[in-house]
Design a protein around this motif. Sequence first.
Motif, short mmCIF file in Angstrom:
data_model
loop_
_atom_site.label_atom_id
_atom_site.label_comp_id
_atom_site.label_asym_id
_atom_site.label_seq_id
_atom_site.Cartn_x
_atom_site.Cartn_y
_atom_site.Cartn_z
N UNK A 2 10.21 19.04 30.35
CA UNK A 2 10.20 19.58 31.66
C UNK A 2 10.98 21.37 31.19
N UNK A 3 10.92 22.24 31.89
CA UNK A 3 11.19 23.38 31.42
C UNK A 3 11.41 23.97 33.13
N UNK A 8 9.64 29.12 30.74
CA UNK A 8 8.92 29.07 30.66
C UNK A 8 8.20 30.64 30.72
N UNK A 9 9.05 31.59 31.21
CA UNK A 9 8.56 32.57 31.18
C UNK A 9 8.95 33.46 29.94
N UNK A 10 10.03 32.54 29.28
CA UNK A 10 11.17 32.78 28.23
C UNK A 10 10.03 33.04 26.88
N UNK A 11 9.43 31.83 27.03
CA UNK A 11 9.16 31.16 26.25
C UNK A 11 7.99 32.20 25.44
N UNK A 12 7.09 31.89 26.85
CA UNK A 12 5.44 32.93 26.61
C UNK A 12 5.94 33.85 26.64
N UNK A 48 12.41 24.05 38.58
CA UNK A 48 11.41 23.28 37.59
C UNK A 48 10.29 23.96 37.96
N UNK A 49 9.31 23.73 36.38
CA UNK A 49 7.65 24.56 36.61
C UNK A 49 7.15 23.18 37.34
#
Length: 283
Positions: A2-3, A8-12, A48-49
């Motif tokens: 879970x992110x 999530x945006x930072x990883x993308x 959480x996304x």
Amino acid sequence: MTETILESVQRAKQLLNAKELDVNAAELAMQAVTGKSRAGYFAALRDQLPEESRSLFWEYIEELLTGKPIQYILEEESFYGYSFEVNERVLIPRPETEELVFYALSRARRLFGDKVIQFADIGTGSGAIAVAFKKERPNAQVTATDVSEEALQVAKRNAQRNDVEITFRQGDMEEPLMGQTWDVILSNPPYIAEHEKSDMSATVFDFEPSSALFAEEDGLYFYRRLAERLAPLMNKRALIGFEIGYQQGEIVQQFLQKAFPEANVDIVQDINKKDRMIFCEIQ
Ligand code: SAM
Ligand code: GLN
């Protein structure tokens, strides 16, 4: 795993950045999959996304990582404040072209006042120029043409989407406009020269239709031909406006001045101070 939305945006963004792609697209993808506005997205960064948004988000990111423009993934771009459907059959309308519409509207106001005018957009693509002009000047009689039947299908849907009446005609350059005379003709034709291919970003070159981008004669073919052929189609008082490549101003000015010796032909710069438009005022 879970992110949060932010994680999530930072990883993308890291993945996009590693390929030298536009990292802001990750935020737009996130806003789209969560159905949030820009403000709503910022307010929810630490949430959480949700499970149901996660797989779609990463699908979009996979597509972005191939270099595909976010507008083709979301099938939407805004132009002049209006929303347009776009897909790989049409050029994604550009901010420079909004300037063409803006200056054409103000010149049309000066030349024609509130009169009902006959307006045409040659090579309409998504319909951006024609639809925006009609929205801003509702009493204009607007015709839009393209050589591509598939582009015209998209443009027709964009006219409906924005609730405007436009006449669409398929055909080569000025040909579908023959048999009638016009007050205003605008065009953003293909104007990139073959030799400029190597300077283009893959996001444009690999995904946008080459028939919307490239032109023979060092990118000047459409201007030369339109300059030579438009004269019999124009009313006594009339306006022609073209978007141009930033190094094409002088030569396109010469084409038009030769065809319309009495006209005022001027080059107009975009907000980045690059020659970007040419207007030919015939009176
Ligand atoms: N007007 C749209 C805009 O500004 O976003 C699209 C402009 S795009 C640079 C050029 C358009 O001209 C494409 O839609 C392409 O299909 C069309 N086109 C190319 N060759 C043409 C031709 N010979 N006659 C008419 N349209 C043509
Ligand atoms: N402005 C577009 C680009 O940068 C080109 C549009 C055109 O050829 N008319 O790719």
